[in-house]
Design a protein around this motif. Structure first.
Motif, PDB file in Angstrom:
ATOM      1  N   GLU A  32      12.346   3.299 -11.990  1.00 22.58           N
ATOM      2  CA  GLU A  32      12.981   4.553 -11.576  1.00 22.58           C
ATOM      3  C   GLU A  32      12.494   4.985 -10.204  1.00 22.58           C
ATOM      4  OE1 GLU A  32      12.200   7.305 -14.741  1.00 22.58           O
ATOM      5  OE2 GLU A  32      13.313   6.073 -16.178  1.00 22.58           O
ATOM      6  N   ARG A  33      11.191   4.823  -9.928  1.00 25.29           N
ATOM      7  CA  ARG A  33      10.663   5.174  -8.595  1.00 25.29           C
ATOM      8  C   ARG A  33      11.335   4.334  -7.527  1.00 25.29           C
ATOM      9  NH1 ARG A  33       4.711   5.208 -10.396  1.00 25.29           N
ATOM     10  NH2 ARG A  33       4.879   3.049  -9.791  1.00 25.29           N
ATOM     11  N   GLU A  34      11.509   3.030  -7.807  1.00 25.19           N
ATOM     12  CA  GLU A  34      12.133   2.135  -6.833  1.00 25.19           C
ATOM     13  C   GLU A  34      13.585   2.536  -6.608  1.00 25.19           C
ATOM     14  OE1 GLU A  34      12.137  -0.845  -4.023  1.00 25.19           O
ATOM     15  OE2 GLU A  34      10.471   0.061  -5.070  1.00 25.19           O
ATOM     16  N   ALA A  35      14.300   2.839  -7.679  1.00 24.28           N
ATOM     17  CA  ALA A  35      15.699   3.252  -7.550  1.00 24.28           C
ATOM     18  C   ALA A  35      15.789   4.551  -6.759  1.00 24.28           C
ATOM     19  CB  ALA A  35      16.331   3.405  -8.930  1.00 24.28           C
ATOM     20  N   ASP A  36      14.878   5.496  -7.020  1.00 25.95           N
ATOM     21  CA  ASP A  36      14.884   6.768  -6.299  1.00 25.95           C
ATOM     22  C   ASP A  36      14.570   6.555  -4.827  1.00 25.95           C
ATOM     23  OD1 ASP A  36      15.110   9.654  -6.275  1.00 25.95           O
ATOM     24  OD2 ASP A  36      12.926   9.688  -5.996  1.00 25.95           O
ATOM     25  N   CYS A  70       0.823  -1.208   0.000  1.00 29.04           N
ATOM     26  CA  CYS A  70       0.000   0.000   0.000  1.00 29.04           C
ATOM     27  C   CYS A  70       0.859   1.262   0.000  1.00 29.04           C
ATOM     28  CB  CYS A  70      -0.932   0.014   1.204  1.00 29.04           C
ATOM     29  SG  CYS A  70      -2.240  -1.219   1.078  1.00 29.04           S
ATOM     30  N   GLU A  71       1.999   1.199   0.624  1.00 27.66           N
ATOM     31  CA  GLU A  71       2.898   2.354   0.653  1.00 27.66           C
ATOM     32  C   GLU A  71       3.658   2.525  -0.658  1.00 27.66           C
ATOM     33  OE1 GLU A  71       5.329   1.647   4.048  1.00 27.66           O
ATOM     34  OE2 GLU A  71       3.732   2.105   5.456  1.00 27.66           O
ATOM     35  N   ASN A  72       3.628   1.521  -1.525  1.00 29.41           N
ATOM     36  CA  ASN A  72       4.362   1.543  -2.789  1.00 29.41           C
ATOM     37  C   ASN A  72       3.451   1.146  -3.948  1.00 29.41           C
ATOM     38  OD1 ASN A  72       7.306   1.879  -1.777  1.00 29.41           O
ATOM     39  ND2 ASN A  72       6.383   0.350  -0.440  1.00 29.41           N
ATOM     40  N   PRO A  73       2.376   1.920  -4.183  1.00 34.83           N
ATOM     41  CA  PRO A  73       1.393   1.505  -5.191  1.00 34.83           C
ATOM     42  C   PRO A  73       1.892   1.691  -6.628  1.00 34.83           C
ATOM     43  CG  PRO A  73       0.861   3.669  -4.388  1.00 34.83           C
ATOM     44  CD  PRO A  73       2.032   3.176  -3.560  1.00 34.83           C
ATOM     45  N   VAL A  74       1.296   0.937  -7.517  1.00 34.70           N
ATOM     46  CA  VAL A  74       1.490   1.114  -8.961  1.00 34.70           C
ATOM     47  C   VAL A  74       0.107   1.225  -9.587  1.00 34.70           C
ATOM     48  CG1 VAL A  74       3.688  -0.130  -9.051  1.00 34.70           C
ATOM     49  CG2 VAL A  74       1.559  -1.377  -9.414  1.00 34.70           C
ATOM     50  N   SER A  75       0.056   1.818 -10.761  1.00 34.88           N
ATOM     51  CA  SER A  75      -1.228   1.961 -11.446  1.00 34.88           C
ATOM     52  C   SER A  75      -1.644   0.623 -12.057  1.00 34.88           C
ATOM     53  CB  SER A  75      -1.125   3.018 -12.546  1.00 34.88           C
ATOM     54  OG  SER A  75      -0.299   2.523 -13.591  1.00 34.88           O
ATOM     55  N   GLN A  76      -2.905   0.541 -12.449  1.00 29.33           N
ATOM     56  CA  GLN A  76      -3.386  -0.671 -13.091  1.00 29.33           C
ATOM     57  C   GLN A  76      -2.630  -0.910 -14.400  1.00 29.33           C
ATOM     58  OE1 GLN A  76      -7.544  -0.743 -14.108  1.00 29.33           O
ATOM     59  NE2 GLN A  76      -7.499  -2.915 -14.590  1.00 29.33           N
ATOM     60  N   GLU A  77      -2.350   0.156 -15.133  1.00 24.40           N
ATOM     61  CA  GLU A  77      -1.612   0.016 -16.393  1.00 24.40           C
ATOM     62  C   GLU A  77      -0.208  -0.547 -16.151  1.00 24.40           C
ATOM     63  OE1 GLU A  77      -3.151   2.932 -15.482  1.00 24.40           O
ATOM     64  OE2 GLU A  77      -4.918   2.628 -16.741  1.00 24.40           O
TER      65      GLU A  77
END
Length: 89
Positions: free
Chosen positions: A68-72, A44-51
């Motif tokens: 990129e979000r994960e690396a950041d 829940c703290e690391n959501p992704v879109s359905q796409e």
């Protein structure tokens, strides 16, 4: 990670699917609470879109914007840890 949570079809509980290959059912209140407090809270703290999720489901890799979000996020975490280790003036 890819995560799907569905009701168990013929009894109380939840059916969990993680990364296409890990499948299990949570059928006791203790299992549900433990999983929700640890794994589901992180998701829940690391959501992704359905796409983004569907792209991962089709290809097995996350789209570049998710990577990129994960690396950041990992970079910020390393910076926080380094800042905590520095001597205070």
């Amino acid at each position: 990670m890819g995560l799907a949570v569905d009701p168990v079809p013929d009894r109380p509980g939840f059916r969990i699917l993680i990364n296409k290959g890990i499948r299990f059912d949570l059928t006791t209140q203790e299992q549900v609470e433990d999983w929700c407090e640890k794994t589901f809270a992180w998701a829940c703290e690391n959501p992704v879109s359905q796409e983004e999720y569907l792209a991962w489901w089709r290809t097995g890799t996350w789209p570049p914007e998710v990577s990129e979000r994960e690396a950041d996020k990992n970079r910020r975490k390393r910076e926080r840890i380094a800042a905590q280790r520095r001597p205070r003036k």
